[in-house]
Design a protein around this motif. Structure first.
Motif, PDB file in Angstrom:
ATOM      1  N   GLY A 155      19.520  51.847 -92.134  1.00 27.43           N
ATOM      2  CA  GLY A 155      18.766  52.553 -91.099  1.00 27.43           C
ATOM      3  C   GLY A 155      18.491  51.693 -89.882  1.00 27.43           C
ATOM      4  O   GLY A 155      17.507  51.905 -89.198  1.00 27.43           O
ATOM      5  N   ALA A 156      19.300  50.708 -89.593  1.00 30.42           N
ATOM      6  CA  ALA A 156      19.148  49.793 -88.455  1.00 30.42           C
ATOM      7  C   ALA A 156      17.880  48.953 -88.544  1.00 30.42           C
ATOM      8  O   ALA A 156      17.392  48.455 -87.556  1.00 30.42           O
ATOM      9  CB  ALA A 156      19.196  50.546 -87.129  1.00 30.42           C
ATOM     10  N   MET A 157      17.339  48.799 -89.734  1.00 27.53           N
ATOM     11  CA  MET A 157      16.149  47.974 -89.912  1.00 27.53           C
ATOM     12  C   MET A 157      16.572  46.583 -90.352  1.00 27.53           C
ATOM     13  O   MET A 157      17.610  46.394 -90.961  1.00 27.53           O
ATOM     14  CB  MET A 157      15.214  48.602 -90.939  1.00 27.53           C
ATOM     15  CG  MET A 157      14.599  49.897 -90.455  1.00 27.53           C
ATOM     16  SD  MET A 157      13.423  50.579 -91.598  1.00 27.53           S
ATOM     17  CE  MET A 157      12.112  49.407 -91.500  1.00 27.53           C
ATOM     18  N   LYS A 158      15.719  45.585 -90.038  1.00 25.59           N
ATOM     19  CA  LYS A 158      15.971  44.194 -90.386  1.00 25.59           C
ATOM     20  C   LYS A 158      14.978  43.722 -91.430  1.00 25.59           C
ATOM     21  O   LYS A 158      13.862  44.209 -91.491  1.00 25.59           O
ATOM     22  CB  LYS A 158      15.770  43.287 -89.168  1.00 25.59           C
ATOM     23  CG  LYS A 158      16.780  43.356 -88.104  1.00 25.59           C
ATOM     24  CD  LYS A 158      16.418  42.335 -87.029  1.00 25.59           C
ATOM     25  CE  LYS A 158      17.519  42.219 -86.024  1.00 25.59           C
ATOM     26  NZ  LYS A 158      17.327  41.085 -85.143  1.00 25.59           N
ATOM     27  N   PHE A 159      15.393  42.710 -92.194  1.00 28.03           N
ATOM     28  CA  PHE A 159      14.424  41.960 -92.971  1.00 28.03           C
ATOM     29  C   PHE A 159      13.565  41.241 -91.939  1.00 28.03           C
ATOM     30  O   PHE A 159      14.078  40.577 -91.045  1.00 28.03           O
ATOM     31  CB  PHE A 159      15.105  40.920 -93.865  1.00 28.03           C
ATOM     32  CG  PHE A 159      15.792  41.494 -95.075  1.00 28.03           C
ATOM     33  CD1 PHE A 159      15.229  42.522 -95.796  1.00 28.03           C
ATOM     34  CD2 PHE A 159      16.999  40.975 -95.496  1.00 28.03           C
ATOM     35  CE1 PHE A 159      15.840  43.037 -96.918  1.00 28.03           C
ATOM     36  CE2 PHE A 159      17.621  41.487 -96.623  1.00 28.03           C
ATOM     37  CZ  PHE A 159      17.046  42.519 -97.335  1.00 28.03           C
ATOM     38  N   ASP A 160      12.276  41.351 -92.033  1.00 28.18           N
ATOM     39  CA  ASP A 160      11.380  40.786 -91.018  1.00 28.18           C
ATOM     40  C   ASP A 160      10.889  39.409 -91.450  1.00 28.18           C
ATOM     41  O   ASP A 160       9.788  39.253 -91.967  1.00 28.18           O
ATOM     42  CB  ASP A 160      10.214  41.738 -90.766  1.00 28.18           C
ATOM     43  CG  ASP A 160       9.452  41.404 -89.494  1.00 28.18           C
ATOM     44  OD1 ASP A 160       9.726  40.353 -88.892  1.00 28.18           O
ATOM     45  OD2 ASP A 160       8.586  42.205 -89.115  1.00 28.18           O
ATOM     46  N   ILE A 161      11.708  38.406 -91.216  1.00 28.12           N
ATOM     47  CA  ILE A 161      11.374  37.024 -91.564  1.00 28.12           C
ATOM     48  C   ILE A 161      10.213  36.516 -90.711  1.00 28.12           C
ATOM     49  O   ILE A 161       9.494  35.599 -91.112  1.00 28.12           O
ATOM     50  CB  ILE A 161      12.614  36.106 -91.431  1.00 28.12           C
ATOM     51  CG1 ILE A 161      12.345  34.714 -91.969  1.00 28.12           C
ATOM     52  CG2 ILE A 161      13.067  36.005 -89.992  1.00 28.12           C
ATOM     53  CD1 ILE A 161      12.245  34.653 -93.460  1.00 28.12           C
ATOM     54  N   MET A 162       9.981  37.140 -89.564  1.00 24.39           N
ATOM     55  CA  MET A 162       8.858  36.741 -88.707  1.00 24.39           C
ATOM     56  C   MET A 162       7.539  36.854 -89.468  1.00 24.39           C
ATOM     57  O   MET A 162       6.617  36.070 -89.237  1.00 24.39           O
ATOM     58  CB  MET A 162       8.819  37.621 -87.450  1.00 24.39           C
ATOM     59  CG  MET A 162       7.644  37.354 -86.547  1.00 24.39           C
ATOM     60  SD  MET A 162       7.677  35.766 -85.716  1.00 24.39           S
ATOM     61  CE  MET A 162       8.676  36.168 -84.318  1.00 24.39           C
ATOM     62  N   LEU A 163       7.459  37.788 -90.398  1.00 22.89           N
ATOM     63  CA  LEU A 163       6.226  37.962 -91.169  1.00 22.89           C
ATOM     64  C   LEU A 163       5.863  36.705 -91.952  1.00 22.89           C
ATOM     65  O   LEU A 163       4.691  36.337 -92.027  1.00 22.89           O
ATOM     66  CB  LEU A 163       6.348  39.150 -92.117  1.00 22.89           C
ATOM     67  CG  LEU A 163       6.304  40.522 -91.459  1.00 22.89           C
ATOM     68  CD1 LEU A 163       6.672  41.602 -92.463  1.00 22.89           C
ATOM     69  CD2 LEU A 163       4.940  40.783 -90.857  1.00 22.89           C
ATOM     70  N   SER A 164       6.849  36.049 -92.536  1.00 23.99           N
ATOM     71  CA  SER A 164       6.572  34.819 -93.298  1.00 23.99           C
ATOM     72  C   SER A 164       5.911  33.777 -92.402  1.00 23.99           C
ATOM     73  O   SER A 164       4.957  33.121 -92.800  1.00 23.99           O
ATOM     74  CB  SER A 164       7.857  34.247 -93.888  1.00 23.99           C
ATOM     75  OG  SER A 164       8.362  35.116 -94.855  1.00 23.99           O
ATOM     76  N   LEU A 181      -0.367  39.432 -81.724  1.00 25.21           N
ATOM     77  CA  LEU A 181       0.238  39.907 -80.474  1.00 25.21           C
ATOM     78  C   LEU A 181       1.587  39.231 -80.200  1.00 25.21           C
ATOM     79  O   LEU A 181       2.555  39.904 -79.843  1.00 25.21           O
ATOM     80  CB  LEU A 181      -0.728  39.689 -79.305  1.00 25.21           C
ATOM     81  CG  LEU A 181      -1.973  40.574 -79.344  1.00 25.21           C
ATOM     82  CD1 LEU A 181      -2.950  40.183 -78.243  1.00 25.21           C
ATOM     83  CD2 LEU A 181      -1.592  42.045 -79.236  1.00 25.21           C
ATOM     84  N   LEU A 182       1.641  37.905 -80.362  1.00 22.40           N
ATOM     85  CA  LEU A 182       2.915  37.214 -80.156  1.00 22.40           C
ATOM     86  C   LEU A 182       3.989  37.706 -81.125  1.00 22.40           C
ATOM     87  O   LEU A 182       5.107  38.015 -80.722  1.00 22.40           O
ATOM     88  CB  LEU A 182       2.742  35.699 -80.314  1.00 22.40           C
ATOM     89  CG  LEU A 182       2.070  34.945 -79.183  1.00 22.40           C
ATOM     90  CD1 LEU A 182       1.844  33.491 -79.577  1.00 22.40           C
ATOM     91  CD2 LEU A 182       2.893  35.030 -77.915  1.00 22.40           C
ATOM     92  N   GLY A 183       3.627  37.765 -82.393  1.00 19.99           N
ATOM     93  CA  GLY A 183       4.582  38.245 -83.397  1.00 19.99           C
ATOM     94  C   GLY A 183       5.000  39.679 -83.134  1.00 19.99           C
ATOM     95  O   GLY A 183       6.178  40.024 -83.257  1.00 19.99           O
ATOM     96  N   GLY A 184       4.050  40.530 -82.767  1.00 15.91           N
ATOM     97  CA  GLY A 184       4.353  41.929 -82.481  1.00 15.91           C
ATOM     98  C   GLY A 184       5.264  42.099 -81.282  1.00 15.91           C
ATOM     99  O   GLY A 184       6.240  42.851 -81.331  1.00 15.91           O
ATOM    100  N   PHE A 185       4.961  41.397 -80.192  1.00 15.63           N
ATOM    101  CA  PHE A 185       5.784  41.529 -78.990  1.00 15.63           C
ATOM    102  C   PHE A 185       7.185  40.952 -79.193  1.00 15.63           C
ATOM    103  O   PHE A 185       8.170  41.530 -78.732  1.00 15.63           O
ATOM    104  CB  PHE A 185       5.107  40.883 -77.772  1.00 15.63           C
ATOM    105  CG  PHE A 185       3.995  41.717 -77.214  1.00 15.63           C
ATOM    106  CD1 PHE A 185       4.218  43.002 -76.764  1.00 15.63           C
ATOM    107  CD2 PHE A 185       2.705  41.215 -77.155  1.00 15.63           C
ATOM    108  CE1 PHE A 185       3.192  43.785 -76.265  1.00 15.63           C
ATOM    109  CE2 PHE A 185       1.669  41.979 -76.657  1.00 15.63           C
ATOM    110  CZ  PHE A 185       1.904  43.275 -76.206  1.00 15.63           C
ATOM    111  N   ILE A 186       7.271  39.835 -79.887  1.00  9.61           N
ATOM    112  CA  ILE A 186       8.596  39.239 -80.113  1.00  9.61           C
ATOM    113  C   ILE A 186       9.448  40.117 -81.018  1.00  9.61           C
ATOM    114  O   ILE A 186      10.627  40.358 -80.736  1.00  9.61           O
ATOM    115  CB  ILE A 186       8.465  37.801 -80.655  1.00  9.61           C
ATOM    116  CG1 ILE A 186       7.973  36.893 -79.526  1.00  9.61           C
ATOM    117  CG2 ILE A 186       9.790  37.305 -81.216  1.00  9.61           C
ATOM    118  CD1 ILE A 186       7.636  35.490 -79.947  1.00  9.61           C
ATOM    119  N   THR A 187       8.880  40.622 -82.098  1.00 16.35           N
ATOM    120  CA  THR A 187       9.677  41.506 -82.954  1.00 16.35           C
ATOM    121  C   THR A 187       9.977  42.824 -82.256  1.00 16.35           C
ATOM    122  O   THR A 187      11.026  43.426 -82.496  1.00 16.35           O
ATOM    123  CB  THR A 187       8.996  41.759 -84.319  1.00 16.35           C
ATOM    124  OG1 THR A 187       7.679  42.254 -84.111  1.00 16.35           O
ATOM    125  CG2 THR A 187       8.955  40.508 -85.160  1.00 16.35           C
TER     126      THR A 187
END
Length: 171
Positions: free
Chosen positions: A28-37, A57-63
């Motif tokens: 579904g065009a989704m990624k594993f979100d490694i940013m969460l770790s 905010l930084l994590g949200g805007f970057i992802t």
């Protein structure tokens, strides 16, 4: 707020950005979100509320900028803010376990499930989903949560060693 901890948060988010870029899109065009770790480690290292908001905010805007999910920009920001606030409450409520490696893994697992659920729910309301909620949850969120459990522990241990050698105290 400790400037060194802010710099550490910014560096970790930058590393999370790079890792997020190289993870390919899947179901579904989704990624594993490694940013969460990386976000969870930032929250464990510095539990100051200003850091929590900055990290969210930084994590949200970057992802949001790097998402492969069509229309996933706003859901990414929503999910990072809600996830960071919930994880902050969990960390504060279980403060004495914060440095326990099992707790760190627990944060990676639970935080990713929260994030994925909030993302899918908000995306379904805002832009719709390319597959059913259940399929995306089972096919993307759960595998990502298991991956992030391990990744969060690895990143946390690496940061803990780096902090020890730089004489920066964890929160």
């Amino acid at each position: 707020m400790d400037l060194r901890k802010n710099i550490l948060t910014a560096l970790l988010i930058a590393i999370g950005f790079i890792l997020h870029q190289v993870i390919p899109g899947i179901l579904g065009a989704m990624k594993f979100d490694i940013m969460l770790s990386v976000i969870f480690v930032c929250l464990l290292v510095n539990t100051n509320m200003k850091n929590i908001l900055m990290t969210a905010l930084l994590g949200g805007f970057i992802t949001a900028m790097t998402t492969t999910f069509p229309g996933g920009q706003i859901p990414n920001i929503i999910d990072k803010i809600i996830t960071c606030l919930v994880i902050y409450m969990i960390i504060k409520g279980m403060e004495k376990y914060k440095k326990n490696i099992i707790f760190v893994g627990f944060i990676g697992l639970v935080g990713t499930i929260i994030s994925g659920t909030v993302f899918l729910y908000s995306a379904s309301l805002i832009v719709g989903l390319p597959a059913s909620f259940k399929v995306l949850f089972l096919g993307v969120v759960l595998p990502t949560s298991f991956f992030n459990t391990i990744a969060t522990v690895i990143v946390y241990n690496a940061v803990k060693v780096a902090l020890k050698h730089s004489r920066i105290e964890m929160a």
